[in-house]
Design a protein around this motif. Structure first.
Motif, PDB file in Angstrom:
ATOM      1  N   ILE A 607      -2.812  24.805  90.772  1.00 35.94           N
ATOM      2  CA  ILE A 607      -2.598  25.930  89.857  1.00 35.94           C
ATOM      3  C   ILE A 607      -3.902  26.718  89.769  1.00 35.94           C
ATOM      4  O   ILE A 607      -4.981  26.136  89.614  1.00 35.94           O
ATOM      5  N   LYS A 608      -3.796  28.019  89.861  1.00 39.09           N
ATOM      6  CA  LYS A 608      -4.932  28.909  89.605  1.00 39.09           C
ATOM      7  C   LYS A 608      -4.441  30.041  88.707  1.00 39.09           C
ATOM      8  O   LYS A 608      -3.281  30.464  88.787  1.00 39.09           O
ATOM      9  N   ILE A 609      -5.346  30.535  87.875  1.00 40.30           N
ATOM     10  CA  ILE A 609      -5.060  31.696  87.026  1.00 40.30           C
ATOM     11  C   ILE A 609      -6.063  32.789  87.368  1.00 40.30           C
ATOM     12  O   ILE A 609      -7.272  32.545  87.392  1.00 40.30           O
ATOM     13  N   VAL A 610      -5.560  33.987  87.611  1.00 43.32           N
ATOM     14  CA  VAL A 610      -6.405  35.151  87.886  1.00 43.32           C
ATOM     15  C   VAL A 610      -6.037  36.233  86.877  1.00 43.32           C
ATOM     16  O   VAL A 610      -4.893  36.702  86.859  1.00 43.32           O
ATOM     17  N   PHE A 611      -6.982  36.598  86.030  1.00 42.23           N
ATOM     18  CA  PHE A 611      -6.781  37.693  85.087  1.00 42.23           C
ATOM     19  C   PHE A 611      -7.717  38.819  85.509  1.00 42.23           C
ATOM     20  O   PHE A 611      -8.916  38.772  85.258  1.00 42.23           O
ATOM     21  N   VAL A 612      -7.165  39.840  86.186  1.00 43.00           N
ATOM     22  CA  VAL A 612      -8.003  40.920  86.707  1.00 43.00           C
ATOM     23  C   VAL A 612      -8.461  41.815  85.564  1.00 43.00           C
ATOM     24  O   VAL A 612      -7.707  42.078  84.626  1.00 43.00           O
ATOM     25  N   GLU A 613      -9.691  42.269  85.652  1.00 43.86           N
ATOM     26  CA  GLU A 613     -10.219  43.198  84.662  1.00 43.86           C
ATOM     27  C   GLU A 613      -9.755  44.615  84.948  1.00 43.86           C
ATOM     28  O   GLU A 613      -9.567  45.020  86.098  1.00 43.86           O
ATOM     29  N   ASN A 614      -9.587  45.369  83.849  1.00 44.22           N
ATOM     30  CA  ASN A 614      -9.394  46.818  83.943  1.00 44.22           C
ATOM     31  C   ASN A 614      -8.199  47.198  84.814  1.00 44.22           C
ATOM     32  O   ASN A 614      -8.277  48.073  85.675  1.00 44.22           O
ATOM     33  N   TYR A 615      -7.070  46.566  84.535  1.00 47.42           N
ATOM     34  CA  TYR A 615      -5.850  46.829  85.287  1.00 47.42           C
ATOM     35  C   TYR A 615      -5.463  48.307  85.195  1.00 47.42           C
ATOM     36  O   TYR A 615      -5.513  48.925  84.126  1.00 47.42           O
ATOM     37  N   GLY A 616      -5.103  48.886  86.322  1.00 53.99           N
ATOM     38  CA  GLY A 616      -4.670  50.279  86.389  1.00 53.99           C
ATOM     39  C   GLY A 616      -3.892  50.510  87.664  1.00 53.99           C
ATOM     40  O   GLY A 616      -3.516  49.570  88.374  1.00 53.99           O
ATOM     41  N   VAL A 617      -3.653  51.776  87.996  1.00 54.68           N
ATOM     42  CA  VAL A 617      -2.794  52.119  89.131  1.00 54.68           C
ATOM     43  C   VAL A 617      -3.344  51.553  90.439  1.00 54.68           C
ATOM     44  O   VAL A 617      -2.610  50.947  91.228  1.00 54.68           O
ATOM     45  N   THR A 618      -4.638  51.730  90.684  1.00 54.33           N
ATOM     46  CA  THR A 618      -5.200  51.284  91.963  1.00 54.33           C
ATOM     47  C   THR A 618      -5.136  49.772  92.115  1.00 54.33           C
ATOM     48  O   THR A 618      -4.829  49.262  93.205  1.00 54.33           O
ATOM     49  N   LEU A 619      -5.389  49.035  91.038  1.00 57.27           N
ATOM     50  CA  LEU A 619      -5.241  47.583  91.106  1.00 57.27           C
ATOM     51  C   LEU A 619      -3.776  47.198  91.315  1.00 57.27           C
ATOM     52  O   LEU A 619      -3.475  46.251  92.051  1.00 57.27           O
ATOM     53  N   ALA A 620      -2.881  47.924  90.672  1.00 58.40           N
ATOM     54  CA  ALA A 620      -1.455  47.651  90.870  1.00 58.40           C
ATOM     55  C   ALA A 620      -1.075  47.807  92.331  1.00 58.40           C
ATOM     56  O   ALA A 620      -0.263  47.036  92.865  1.00 58.40           O
ATOM     57  N   GLU A 621      -1.666  48.789  93.006  1.00 56.32           N
ATOM     58  CA  GLU A 621      -1.353  49.007  94.416  1.00 56.32           C
ATOM     59  C   GLU A 621      -1.841  47.857  95.289  1.00 56.32           C
ATOM     60  O   GLU A 621      -1.336  47.661  96.400  1.00 56.32           O
ATOM     61  N   LYS A 622      -2.802  47.090  94.811  1.00 56.23           N
ATOM     62  CA  LYS A 622      -3.249  45.899  95.535  1.00 56.23           C
ATOM     63  C   LYS A 622      -2.379  44.680  95.211  1.00 56.23           C
ATOM     64  O   LYS A 622      -2.069  43.859  96.082  1.00 56.23           O
ATOM     65  N   ILE A 623      -1.999  44.571  93.939  1.00 51.05           N
ATOM     66  CA  ILE A 623      -1.313  43.360  93.472  1.00 51.05           C
ATOM     67  C   ILE A 623       0.164  43.362  93.845  1.00 51.05           C
ATOM     68  O   ILE A 623       0.707  42.351  94.322  1.00 51.05           O
ATOM     69  N   ILE A 624       0.844  44.475  93.634  1.00 54.44           N
ATOM     70  CA  ILE A 624       2.302  44.511  93.784  1.00 54.44           C
ATOM     71  C   ILE A 624       2.766  44.144  95.198  1.00 54.44           C
ATOM     72  O   ILE A 624       3.715  43.358  95.348  1.00 54.44           O
ATOM     73  N   PRO A 625       2.137  44.657  96.259  1.00 58.05           N
ATOM     74  CA  PRO A 625       2.609  44.253  97.602  1.00 58.05           C
ATOM     75  C   PRO A 625       2.432  42.766  97.891  1.00 58.05           C
ATOM     76  O   PRO A 625       3.099  42.230  98.781  1.00 58.05           O
ATOM     77  N   ALA A 626       1.550  42.100  97.132  1.00 58.49           N
ATOM     78  CA  ALA A 626       1.266  40.681  97.374  1.00 58.49           C
ATOM     79  C   ALA A 626       2.076  39.744  96.482  1.00 58.49           C
ATOM     80  O   ALA A 626       1.984  38.521  96.628  1.00 58.49           O
TER      81      ALA A 626
END
Length: 801
Positions: A607-626
């Motif tokens: 188990i790992k937990i990743v809480f990204v800082e400063n979530y916004g549109v550009t980070l969403a574009e990295k996270i959503i495809p994955a």
């Protein structure tokens, strides 16, 4: 656009010479980016000018979409895609020795919104231009965004989001289109020489509203619409006068920051000032344009549609009335008929705290003429409704009640259309939240389920998947996204399913590399990436997610045999409002759990937990495809629609969800077998509300696994959350778990437990992923906008899409 690669290179060299008188290799990456932005803006300019000219010449009916938030994301790549020259520009820059990816990274995310409301407005702007809808956005040019989020010892810390620190190459200042907005002062009515009643103002505080326009480029067409954002500045009449620094700060504060802290009077007053500022400036600019058409004011609604996105711009209604009455000299009845035909309203919530209410005194002090008009609207509403529905019913729908002005009531009474944003949400508005208004005005209520632009959320953010889809079904789906359904024919195609899995794996590798580089956390791309990305709010139930993670962790720790599970990476992205202490406590809990779990070597990285800082549109574009799993776990009836559910579905994530908001319609498309559903449905929830029979302590006492997780909040299991753990513990038990986390816990755990088996069956998992993608096209905002155009705004659009 039809330009060659060589032509672009020539234009790029010319622009850098004009801007910097330097060679490419002498420029910084920022200067290279500004040069590229200048070239792209030039490419857009001709169509932008021509579009405006055609709208005016044809006297086309235009939509003005008023929203306190717009969250467009970076515009460089989007503009290049919509112009049809993205690949040529990339190749041309590479031949010039310029790294396009570096330039793309330099661009700042415009800090003009917070979450789904602002992102929806941006998707709508993109879709209006693409669908040839004559449309304009109207909002505020915030100097600083909501805030830049940092975590310090697990706590959220808010820093200024200085997104305008460098030149914004996409905006154009239009000082000649500025408007004056009046605040405070005194106003009384006098009869003029012609016998008409006119307001007389004195001692007002005037603000100059200066518009900054940004081109909204349609996808591979010639339409370029306009997003107009207003900046608060010192009026020219005062520039040469001495006035205090306090006055200067007061003016600039109006467009300085999105959502000022409204936990105190001054913050609430500033919020109200912001709302009237962009509404007044926007409506005045609309009337200025309309007068140029030479069409009588009585025909305004045939040429103009004003859309109120949530309650923030509701003062459009009294502001339009003010202009029609005071400046155009219309009678009340004529002005009211025009206003109602012109204005329409989208409701985005059933939650009482989000339906804006303002103290009468605050409104009367800040905008006295607007207050007078609201009072008159309310008086006439009561007089007309009471004989038909009785005093009690009518009072429940009053705009002003007990010294409070209800903006949602004003929006409904003053609009010809009121829409919800998902079928379930609209049904709840009609049957529960706004039932009295539905009885009085049934024809006004309609549903327009939210949508997303597949151009940003697939073509731009997931190029590998986009190319794979085109290899199998051609490229027509890029303009007609419902043709994604053709992918259903390949459900048994093992080659496609393997390629789909490979694309997802590569996206996960990229995200894993980003997480390791920026956060120092190593995550395994072979693990299930379980994603919850949205605003931090108790009703969205990030707490339910973290309680399940704790349950998994404690079970692993207590297992003697070392339970075999598919490794999981739980990914969070969320900001909490600065004054929302409970949400910030949940952030601290998640980060504390991450510190504990990520550093525990005994669980073998399961188990790992990743809480990204400063979530916004550009980070969403990295996270959503994955993403493998899309967490849509709000308490049923609380999420109006959701749009992250659609973005994640479009990218092949499997939705883990309650039947809330648009999750219901996603289920209707993909079927129960291609989702992971859990939790109460709306009827059961309303039974608990009506009977007052929910007792969270009973569940706690009779569920040992859940009790162990909740006790971990206060018994020292999780380090460094003594105060936060106690507050959250008390919210669940002492204050009876307002959002039914405990009630839905077992059902949620059971849905989560299905993931291991499904994920191990690679063919089954990939088939589910493919069918989610295939059914996502109907959630394109292009179709949503066409429905608005046909059924609410009555404006032209391209019917061939």
């Amino acid at each position: 656009m039809k330009i060659s690669k060589e032509h672009f290179k020539k234009e790029y060299r010319r622009s850098l010479t004009s801007l910097y008188a330097s060679e490419i290799h002498d420029l910084t990456p920022l200067e290279q980016y500004i040069t590229l932005g200048s070239v792209v803006k030039d490419y857009t300019a001709q169509n932008w000018m021509q579009t405006k000219k055609e709208y005016q010449q044809d006297q086309a009916k235009q939509v003005y979409y008023f929203s306190i938030e717009f969250l467009p994301g970076k515009l460089l790549k989007s503009n290049l895609l919509n112009l049809g020259i993205l690949d040529k520009v990339r190749e041309g820059l590479a031949e010039l020795g310029v790294d396009f990816a570096k330039l793309e990274a330099i661009e700042a995310d415009p800090g003009l919104g917070n979450g789904g409301l602002g992102r929806l407005a941006a998707c709508f702007m993109d879709s209006m231009a693409t669908c040839d809808v004559p449309g304009n956005g109207n909002g505020i040019r915030y100097r600083y965004g909501l805030f830049k989020q940092k975590f310090v010892n697990g706590y959220q810390v808010e820093l200024p989001d200085d997104w305008l620190r460098h030149e914004n190459v996409w905006e154009t200042r239009r000082e000649n289109k500025a408007e004056i907005v009046r605040f405070f002062g005194d106003v009384h009515l006098e009869e003029d020489a012609n016998g008409q009643i006119k307001p007389v103002y004195s001692h007002t505080e005037d603000i100059l509203a200066v518009p900054y326009d940004t081109a909204m480029t349609g996808y591979e067409n010639d339409t370029v619409n306009n997003l107009r954002l207003w900046s608060a500045e010192i009026p020219p009449s005062e520039e040469m006068d001495y006035f205090s620094e306090e006055r200067r700060k007061s003016i600039h504060s109006i467009s300085e920051m999105l959502y000022p802290d409204d936990s105190n009077y001054d913050g609430r007053l500033l919020r109200l000032k912001q709302e009237y500022f962009f509404v007044s400036a926007g409506v005045q600019s609309i009337i200025r344009y309309y007068r140029k058409l030479g069409v009588p004011m009585e025909h305004l609604a045939e040429k103009i549609s004003i859309h109120i996105n949530d309650t923030h711009p509701t003062m459009c209604i009294p502001e339009l009335m003010r202009i029609l009455l005071d400046e155009e000299g219309l009678s009340w009845d004529a002005a009211w008929t025009i206003t109602m035909k012109t204005c329409s309203y989208t409701n985005h919530t059933i939650m009482a705290e989000a339906l804006e209410k303002w103290p009468e005194q605050m409104v009367s002090n800040l905008v006295p003429r607007i207050y007078q008009i609201i009072c008159e609207i309310n008086r006439r509403h009561l007089d007309s409704m009471s004989p038909l529905y009785g005093v009690n019913f009518t009072q429940r729908t009053a705009i002003i009640q007990d010294g409070i002005i209800h903006m949602a009531h004003l929006a409904i009474i003053g609009s010809h259309s009121v829409n919800g944003v998902a079928k379930l949400h609209t049904d709840i508005l009609k049957e529960k939240a706004l039932h009295d208004f539905y009885l009085a005005y049934p024809a006004r209520f309609n549903n327009k389920t939210n949508g997303i632009t597949h151009r940003r959320w697939l073509l731009l953010s997931n190029e590998g998947l986009s190319d794979l889809i085109s290899d199998y079904i051609g490229t027509e789906w890029k303009k007609k996204p419902n043709e994604l359904y053709l992918l259903k024919a390949f459900k048994e195609d093992s080659v496609l399913l393997e390629k789909l899995e490979q694309v997802k794996f590569e996206n996960k590798q990229r995200l894993a590399a980003y997480v390791e580089e920026t956060m120092g956390i190593e995550i395994d791309p072979n693990a299930v990436f379980d994603v919850q990305i949205k605003r931090l709010h108790a009703y969205k139930r990030q707490l339910l997610n973290v309680l399940h993670i704790l349950s998994m962790y404690l079970k692993l720790k207590e297992s003697q045999s070392g339970e075999e599970i598919v490794p999981r990476v739980f990914i969070f992205g969320a900001k909490a409002a600065p004054s929302y202490s409970y949400a910030k406590e949940i952030i601290k809990l998640i980060n504390a759990a991450a510190d504990m779990i990520n550093n525990d070597t005994t669980i073998d990285n399961k188990i790992k937990i990743v809480f990204v800082e400063n979530y916004g549109v550009t980070l969403a574009e990295k996270i959503i495809p994955a993403a493998d799993i899309s967490e849509q776990i709000s308490l049923v009836t609380k999420e109006a629609s959701g749009t992250s559910n659609m973005k994640l579905m479009l990218n092949g994530a499997i939705t883990l969800a309650t039947l809330d908001g648009a999750n219901v319609e996603i289920r209707d498309k993909v079927g129960d077998e291609n989702m992971l559903l859990f939790g109460m449905q709306d009827a059961e929830l309303y039974h608990f509300y009506d009977s007052n029979s929910y007792h969270s302590h009973e569940i706690y006492d009779h569920n040992p696994r859940l009790k162990r997780c909740i006790d971990a909040l206060v018994d020292g299991t999780i380090p460094n959350i003594e105060a936060e753990g106690r507050e959250i513990f008390d919210s669940l038990l002492k204050y009876n778990d307002e959002y039914f986390v405990l009630k839905d816990y077992d059902s949620y755990v059971q849905a989560q437990s299905r993931i291991d088996g499904l994920y191990r069956d690679r063919k089954k998992w990939n088939q589910m992923s493919l069918l989610n993608i295939a059914n996502a096209g109907d959630f394109s905002s292009d179709y949503t906008i066409m429905n608005y155009a046909d059924e609410i705004w009555n404006v032209h659009h391209n019917k061939n899409l």
